[in-house]
Write an enzyme that holds these catalytic residues in place. Structure first.
Site, mmCIF file in Angstrom:
data_model
loop_
_atom_site.group_PDB
_atom_site.id
_atom_site.type_symbol
_atom_site.label_atom_id
_atom_site.label_comp_id
_atom_site.label_asym_id
_atom_site.label_seq_id
_atom_site.Cartn_x
_atom_site.Cartn_y
_atom_site.Cartn_z
ATOM 1 N N GLY A 33 55.848 -24.498 29.874
ATOM 2 C CA GLY A 33 54.759 -23.283 29.515
ATOM 3 C C GLY A 33 53.322 -23.550 29.374
ATOM 4 N N GLY A 46 50.692 -20.571 29.828
ATOM 5 C CA GLY A 46 50.829 -19.381 28.517
ATOM 6 C C GLY A 46 49.422 -19.389 27.747
ATOM 7 N N GLN A 47 49.443 -18.906 26.768
ATOM 8 C CA GLN A 47 48.191 -18.645 25.774
ATOM 9 C C GLN A 47 47.939 -20.058 25.297
ATOM 10 O OE1 GLN A 47 48.633 -16.676 22.262
ATOM 11 N NE2 GLN A 47 46.410 -16.290 22.039
ATOM 12 N N ASP A 53 55.312 -24.867 34.736
ATOM 13 C CA ASP A 53 55.543 -23.612 34.342
ATOM 14 C C ASP A 53 56.323 -23.134 35.417
ATOM 15 O OD1 ASP A 53 53.758 -21.739 32.119
ATOM 16 O OD2 ASP A 53 55.164 -20.746 33.379
ATOM 17 N N ILE A 54 56.794 -21.795 35.218
ATOM 18 C CA ILE A 54 57.680 -21.279 36.465
ATOM 19 C C ILE A 54 56.768 -20.381 37.350
ATOM 20 C CG2 ILE A 54 57.806 -19.034 34.939
ATOM 21 C CD1 ILE A 54 60.812 -19.473 35.812
ATOM 22 N N ASP A 97 61.580 -24.130 36.066
ATOM 23 C CA ASP A 97 62.304 -23.402 35.640
ATOM 24 C C ASP A 97 63.346 -24.293 34.447
ATOM 25 O OD1 ASP A 97 64.310 -21.665 34.430
ATOM 26 O OD2 ASP A 97 65.173 -20.944 36.199
ATOM 27 N N TYR A 142 63.838 -12.692 19.298
ATOM 28 C CA TYR A 142 62.837 -13.878 19.257
ATOM 29 C C TYR A 142 62.980 -14.575 17.892
ATOM 30 C CZ TYR A 142 58.088 -16.040 18.930
ATOM 31 O OH TYR A 142 57.256 -17.068 18.792
HETATM 32 C C1 AKB Z 1 54.648 -12.974 18.631
HETATM 33 O O1 AKB Z 1 53.864 -11.752 17.914
HETATM 34 O O2 AKB Z 1 55.740 -12.641 18.731
HETATM 35 C C2 AKB Z 1 53.984 -14.112 18.316
HETATM 36 C C3 AKB Z 1 54.633 -14.933 17.201
HETATM 37 C C4 AKB Z 1 54.194 -14.467 15.875
HETATM 38 O O3 AKB Z 1 55.392 -15.671 17.237
HETATM 39 N N1 AKB Z 1 52.707 -14.083 18.404
#
Ligand code: AKB
Length: 336
Positions: free
Chosen positions: A23, A26-27, A49-50, A68, A158
């Site tokens: 990853g 990413g940011q 990364d992918i 991946d 998430y």
């Molecule tokens: C999100 O907003 O999903 C992320 C986090 C707080 O993990 N930045």
């Protein structure tokens, strides 16, 4: 630019480490990879990364591998090629994007973690880093000064995947002795790369729009307080945790981590100190419900006690640095 003192980098050089960052585009990954390359040498830190990196600095400073994380064969081949000693597994679908395709988010976040943990065990990797998030908390979690150990009822896919992941990280440590370490990040704010698909992303976008348009429409309400952190502090925390002696790491699911808490109205006021005619308007969308289920402030005393965590940036210091650096980047882009 590096966020660390030269002496620290010097002492970290030539340690014989082989590091994998999954990853890496990413940011967080794009900045962390560069910091790790400063410490261990570019050739010793593989960015994976992918998709290929867009940032020239990432491309030019060390090896890149397309992977991946759901492809175990691909992971295994990479591991036997480089013989990694450390893995930072950052690839995940974040809170807002996860709600659009919950089954895929679950698969990537959970199967990806299992694939990395199993590969780390198989290949005898010394240390694994895996990020968790304030998203592990939910509507019944105490919202102020949220304790390390508390009610957790996440209601995004998430958040559920991060909570389950925390349990699995601790399980792999307790059952198999794998040295997995983790932090519950708040919203991360940086000027070098854009975040993708999070609920806290407004706090990055607002700086770009302030400079480009002197106006920003926020997708959260004006008094929505959330825990946030400036990227140099996030890098300091991540590297600090990974370099702490193993016996100091008492929390093996994931550490609470805290720096700043503010609302959209407060970040706008901080920006107005530099751009007085900046205007913010509010148009809350589906992300408001996610933000409202998360804590406002976090108790990170365990991280402070166990391995000496301490943040450097408050809201105004972050705003000053963000605006100065973004101005420079935007001016350079115009010249080119
Ligand atoms: C999100 O907003 O999903 C992320 C986090 C707080 O993990 N930045």
């Amino acid at each position: 630019m590096t966020y660390f003192a030269a002496e620290f980098i010097f002492t970290m050089a030539n340690t014989g480490e082989a590091v994998l960052v999954i990853g890496a585009c990413g940011q967080l990954g794009s900045e962390l990879t560069l910091e790790l390359r400063n410490m261990y040498g570019g050739a010793n830190v593989v960015a994976a990364d992918i998709s290929a990196p867009k940032q020239a600095a990432l491309q030019e400073s060390g090896p890149f591998e397309k992977i991946d994380v759901l492809d175990t064969q691909n992971l295994r081949e990479l591991a036997s090629k480089y013989k990694f000693t450390q893995i930072y597994h950052l690839a995940a679908v974040l809170s807002a994007t996860g709600e659009k395709n919950p089954k895929f988010a679950w698969r990537l976040n959970m199967d990806g973690l299992f694939n990395v943990l199993d590969m780390a065990l198989e290949q005898k990797v010394n240390k694994v880093y895996w990020p968790s998030s304030i998203a592990v908390f939910g509507p019944n979690t105490p919202r102020h000064n949220t304790p390390q150990l508390t009610v957790m009822d996440p209601n995004t896919v998430y958040g559920i995947s991060k909570q389950a992941g925390e349990r699995w990280c601790e399980y792999y440590f307790l059952k198999y002795g794998l040295d997995v370490r983790s932090l519950r990040y708040p919203g991360l704010i940086g000027y070098k790369a854009l975040p993708g698909g999070g609920t806290t992303d407004y706090a990055v976008d607002i700086y770009h729009k302030a400079l480009e348009q002197k106006a920003y429409e926020c997708f959260l309400g004006e008094n929505t307080y959330l825990p946030m952190m400036y990227m140099p502090d996030a890098l300091k925390a991540t590297i600090g945790l990974m370099h702490a002696p193993a016996e100091q790491i008492k929390v093996r699911d994931s550490y609470n981590l805290s720096a700043i808490s503010f609302s959209p109205k407060e970040i706008a006021a901080s920006i107005q100190k530099h751009i007085p005619d900046f205007k913010i308007t509010y148009n809350p969308d589906y992300r408001q419900q996610i933000a409202s289920s998360w804590p406002q402030t976090i108790d990170d005393s365990a991280a402070r006690q166990d391995w000496g965590w301490q943040p450097n940036y408050d809201l105004d210091a972050m705003t000053e640095d963000m605006l100065a650096n973004l101005k420079k980047i935007k001016a350079e882009a115009i010249v080119r």
